[in-house]
Design a protein around this motif. Sequence first.
Motif, PDB file in Angstrom:
ATOM      1  N   UNK A 178       0.826  -1.209   0.000  1.00 42.94           N
ATOM      2  CA  UNK A 178       0.000   0.000   0.000  1.00 42.94           C
ATOM      3  C   UNK A 178       0.858   1.255   0.000  1.00 42.94           C
ATOM      4  N   UNK A 179       1.712   1.361   1.022  1.00 43.77           N
ATOM      5  CA  UNK A 179       2.620   2.506   1.141  1.00 43.77           C
ATOM      6  C   UNK A 179       3.971   1.953   1.565  1.00 43.77           C
ATOM      7  N   UNK A 180       4.982   2.165   0.766  1.00 45.06           N
ATOM      8  CA  UNK A 180       6.300   1.634   1.075  1.00 45.06           C
ATOM      9  C   UNK A 180       6.823   2.253   2.371  1.00 45.06           C
ATOM     10  N   UNK A 181       7.274   1.375   3.291  1.00 45.75           N
ATOM     11  CA  UNK A 181       7.801   1.833   4.577  1.00 45.75           C
ATOM     12  C   UNK A 181       6.797   1.821   5.700  1.00 45.75           C
ATOM     13  N   UNK A 182       5.533   1.459   5.410  1.00 37.26           N
ATOM     14  CA  UNK A 182       4.481   1.443   6.427  1.00 37.26           C
ATOM     15  C   UNK A 182       4.351   0.034   6.998  1.00 37.26           C
ATOM     16  N   UNK A 183       4.066  -0.073   8.297  1.00 32.51           N
ATOM     17  CA  UNK A 183       3.861  -1.358   8.943  1.00 32.51           C
ATOM     18  C   UNK A 183       2.893  -1.221  10.109  1.00 32.51           C
ATOM     19  N   UNK A 184       2.299  -2.352  10.494  1.00 28.72           N
ATOM     20  CA  UNK A 184       1.450  -2.398  11.680  1.00 28.72           C
ATOM     21  C   UNK A 184       1.856  -3.633  12.490  1.00 28.72           C
ATOM     22  N   UNK A 185       1.612  -3.573  13.809  1.00 24.42           N
ATOM     23  CA  UNK A 185       2.038  -4.666  14.676  1.00 24.42           C
ATOM     24  C   UNK A 185       1.085  -4.792  15.854  1.00 24.42           C
ATOM     25  N   UNK A 186       0.780  -6.022  16.206  1.00 21.43           N
ATOM     26  CA  UNK A 186       0.008  -6.314  17.404  1.00 21.43           C
ATOM     27  C   UNK A 186       0.802  -7.223  18.328  1.00 21.43           C
ATOM     28  N   UNK A 187       0.748  -6.962  19.632  1.00 22.38           N
ATOM     29  CA  UNK A 187       1.525  -7.723  20.612  1.00 22.38           C
ATOM     30  C   UNK A 187       0.664  -8.008  21.830  1.00 22.38           C
ATOM     31  N   UNK A 188       0.703  -9.245  22.294  1.00 24.26           N
ATOM     32  CA  UNK A 188       0.109  -9.600  23.585  1.00 24.26           C
ATOM     33  C   UNK A 188       1.156 -10.384  24.358  1.00 24.26           C
ATOM     34  N   UNK A 189       1.214 -10.156  25.649  1.00 28.19           N
ATOM     35  CA  UNK A 189       2.183 -10.862  26.469  1.00 28.19           C
ATOM     36  C   UNK A 189       1.608 -11.109  27.853  1.00 28.19           C
ATOM     37  N   UNK A 190       2.013 -12.216  28.424  1.00 28.78           N
ATOM     38  CA  UNK A 190       1.541 -12.589  29.753  1.00 28.78           C
ATOM     39  C   UNK A 190       2.729 -13.061  30.566  1.00 28.78           C
ATOM     40  N   UNK A 191       2.779 -12.618  31.806  1.00 31.82           N
ATOM     41  CA  UNK A 191       3.866 -12.977  32.710  1.00 31.82           C
ATOM     42  C   UNK A 191       3.261 -13.326  34.064  1.00 31.82           C
ATOM     43  N   UNK A 192       3.708 -14.419  34.647  1.00 34.74           N
ATOM     44  CA  UNK A 192       3.221 -14.806  35.963  1.00 34.74           C
ATOM     45  C   UNK A 192       4.391 -15.195  36.847  1.00 34.74           C
ATOM     46  N   UNK A 193       4.273 -14.876  38.109  1.00 33.33           N
ATOM     47  CA  UNK A 193       5.338 -15.147  39.067  1.00 33.33           C
ATOM     48  C   UNK A 193       4.714 -15.696  40.349  1.00 33.33           C
ATOM     49  N   UNK A 194       5.347 -16.738  40.889  1.00 26.61           N
ATOM     50  CA  UNK A 194       4.876 -17.324  42.141  1.00 26.61           C
ATOM     51  C   UNK A 194       6.083 -17.646  42.999  1.00 26.61           C
ATOM     52  N   UNK A 195       6.052 -17.228  44.259  1.00 27.17           N
ATOM     53  CA  UNK A 195       7.133 -17.528  45.196  1.00 27.17           C
ATOM     54  C   UNK A 195       6.534 -18.149  46.454  1.00 27.17           C
ATOM     55  N   UNK A 196       7.227 -19.132  46.997  1.00 26.80           N
ATOM     56  CA  UNK A 196       6.790 -19.731  48.248  1.00 26.80           C
ATOM     57  C   UNK A 196       7.993 -20.189  49.053  1.00 26.80           C
ATOM     58  N   UNK A 197       7.767 -20.335  50.340  1.00 26.04           N
ATOM     59  CA  UNK A 197       8.821 -20.724  51.267  1.00 26.04           C
ATOM     60  C   UNK A 197       8.320 -21.863  52.142  1.00 26.04           C
ATOM     61  N   UNK A 198       9.182 -22.850  52.334  1.00 25.27           N
ATOM     62  CA  UNK A 198       8.897 -23.948  53.246  1.00 25.27           C
ATOM     63  C   UNK A 198       9.936 -23.930  54.362  1.00 25.27           C
ATOM     64  N   UNK A 199       9.484 -23.714  55.590  1.00 21.08           N
ATOM     65  CA  UNK A 199      10.396 -23.634  56.733  1.00 21.08           C
ATOM     66  C   UNK A 199      10.316 -24.919  57.541  1.00 21.08           C
TER      67      UNK A 199
END
Length: 1023
Positions: free
Chosen positions: A483-504
């Motif tokens: 369509x137009x030289x040099x033009x672009x489109x982008x879609x991004x999805x990201x997911x991050x999960x973190x879990x910490x636990x301690x056993x004493x």
Amino acid sequence: MMKPYLKVKGRQVYGKFLIKGLMIAMLFPISLSAQTNKGSKETINSTDIPGVVKGKLTNIYGEPLFGVNIRSKTGGPVVSSDNKGEYSLMIDSGEVAIFSLKGYLTQEVSVSGSKLDLIFTESEKSQLSVYRLYDTQKKSTSILSTESVYTRDLISSPVTAINNALTGRMSGLTTLQSTGIPGLDAADFSLRGQNPTILINGVPRDVSSIDPEEIESVTVLKDALATAMLGLRGSGGAILITTKKGEVGKQKIAFTAQTGLQTPIRLPKTLDAFNYATLYNEALSNDGKATIYTPADLEAYRTGSDPMGHPNVDWYKEVMRKNAPFTRYNLSTSGGGNSARYFVAVDYLDQQGLLKTSDKNTYNTNSDFKRYIVRTNIDVDLNKNLTLNLNLFGRIENGNAPGTSFITSFGGRSVNLGINAIFNSLATTPNSAYPMFNPDGSLGGNKDFQNNVYGLSTQSGYTLSYMRDMSADLSLKRTMDDLVKGLWIKGLVTFNTNLSEVTSRGKTFAVYQGMNGPSGITYQRFGTEGTISAGNSVNTNQYKNFYSEFSTGYDGSFGDHHVHALASANVQNISIYSDLPLTYNTLAGTLSYDYKEKYLAEVAMSYSGLNRYPDGKRYGLFPAVGLGWNIAKEHFIADHVKWLTTLKLRSTYGRTGNANAGYFVYNQYFADGAGYYFGPGSGTFVFSVGDQTLANPNITWEKAAKFNLGIDVGLFNDKLTLTAEYYNNKFFDLMQTRGKSTSIIGNTYPFENIGTTRYKGIDLTASYRNHVNNFNYFLSGNVTSNNKIVEYQDEVFREYDWMKRTGQRTDQTFGYLANGFYQNAADITNSPKTVGYIPVPGDLKYKDLNNDGIINQFDVTALKNNKPMVYYGLSFGFDYKGFDFSALLQGAANRTVYMGGPTQWEFQNEGKGQAFEQHLNRWTPETAGTATYPRLSVGANPNNQMTSSFWLRSGNYMRLKNLEVGYSLPQRLAAKVKLASIRVFANGMNLYTFSDSKDYDPETFGVSYPAQRIVNAGITIKL
């Protein structure tokens, strides 16, 4: 003149890989490496064609370089090296051939003869392009304040956290490592005095424990124009971490194994039992009390004749190992064709602690840390215009520690503060307190010391910590050239999960005091002998991060005019435990323009909001603008000064924001208060209701007005580059509590947007890279000068200017100005009187600043000077015929640290504390003229231990922060065993420190777990 020409015929390149242990990576289509590599070409035999030069191109490790572009400087077609690094080019003798490859230094070589082999040095990235938010930009047209460091520098440092590998590498970025606890030894860093936002592959994430070999670059964004698109997260600057991607070419497999030893840099220097007892008697006499150690006691301590009744235990030696191992393995593979590229890496790290363990235990009680990381970055061209990118990251961290535990959460990880408790005991327990073991093998102790330090370390059970972190990034990018030289489109999805636990799984233990009697040794027990508890697991952190983004961009030229534009809309939703989500919404864009890379302009802005602010007050506009002029492109310079490549002036100014919002503090909350029983019998327990902190309905974001002025100079085809920047940043509407508040309302005042500070300074960077034949060398240095002054805070009324906080450094220490020691009774009589204290000879005396004859709160003043602190780094190195060497010196100047506390003061903890070597030079009538420490006291001394200039020490230092030497076997030898290269290396961290004092480490001191010196060796094998 013969024109450059290359005749080729197609060849398909296939590769398959199978690496055991890739875990998650095995779930993905490994057949990506079998994509058709249409870009790979095979040259015809050129020996029969006159004017042909051919050769082989390799890096400093002897690995062949695929895809190097080669052309004549006079113009003509461009040819490329093949998978073996070989090329063939038709060119006349005497012409100049230009060899270029992304990531390497471009070389211009005059052709002579028919064969030309070259070795390439990695450095081109830093010369041609700069990383910025969401994309890259030609360095020649950039007016942003940025700086980058690349893989080669990062992997030369044996570290667990990438923070520690950045120390001294970039101007404006300062670090401070305050602890050496395995897995938690990441240095705190600041960017021009602020906490930067961390983005990994463009997504805001705070992950410092990451494998350096999976990182392509780390870039700092310092000015408002570079961070305006971050909106409410732009004031502190940003750190961009970009991970590696696969590139077109044959499959590459790399394996690195390394192991080393960690040793403490410095430990407190405690006194042996004899000196301790001698000084303790002296301190009691100074306090007017009777001594407790007889001459016989002192002799027994001196000779060691009675180890049970008169022990002399070097606790650091008995509880700590001299060194601890550090091991790391990394396996990665990359490659692909025109349709798909991949990079896959797995990393294992084992960092052991410094505590000794007991063979009697069936479990581990050391402070160990293990980390497992898997990363896959995959790019697939679904068609010629549409590319899918999938990045997967998984990390597991397992920690172990003694059972003496106090667990909290820090940075998404579980922190066992029991380690600190042990090191606190090491620093505060006298060598004469009790024997480590009694004659019958039991733990020593007594009424005053019921926690044997060795028992705390080995007999208190153990604590396990676990952390799991996973993320997935999926993006689609569509080029719109149809369509137009040099033009672009982008879609991004990201997911991050973190879990910490301690056993004493804790355990109690008893200590025993042995006493000699007529019938032999008898023991008195203190405490209870217990067994390992079943323990329970506690969730210490739970974190979820969802980020989505849509962006579009355009890059095009119209004759001599070039335009670059980008627009982005993103939403980030962060959930921590059961708190309501934290949600950022941002619309952002940037537009840059240049004319012949000579006149430069850019504008950026964002409209950003956060749901933690009141309705109708959640969004703000953050604009920034910049201008630049590359004078070296002007004809009156370019035509006459050939050695000047770049002379660029640039300046930016903008408004940025920082969301320091708290948790919905614009609402007034009520909570349960004290309770009471009502009714007959036990009654019913009813809570009262009390106000929480007063609400602030007018809360808004903190703001910054940031100005940056810079000059970039490149000489001799950019072999020598210089950059100087001046910045002046005003931070205002800072969240602070009013100093003029009153307690008459019976509640706590809220934080309000009232503070103002100013940070200004200079960043300097210089680099020189060159080669003499195959000898490549470099020298690079950076200096950061930062001054941070409080311009306004709502402080209480203070009668004298020297008492005021406004106008002082943000990290200013306030206290009394020490004025030597009282020498005698006459000196005390003729000196100002101290409120609430009657001094004696040998005590510290202080300056009476208001000359009222009294030392009190009106004599408290700023103790540090207001000069800017200076941080610097100097790196240098070379490579020659397979040998490579690099070193980094890093340091700080005009820096002071406060050294009060249990490792500086004598006989603390009500007289049960330790004493140290510095106390040997205390004030006595005989040493009055040379003493460097006040007269000794038992317990706290309200006069001598007041905050004062006496306890300030120089924090200036220079470290040999990093050093590495390596050797790569000749490629012909590696090829005999079907390998691309074999490199052996040795490196180290914190190898030597030059500082004003040998008694303490300038960064990690006091009762902290000490910072480590690491000496490491390894091997890298590439297929």
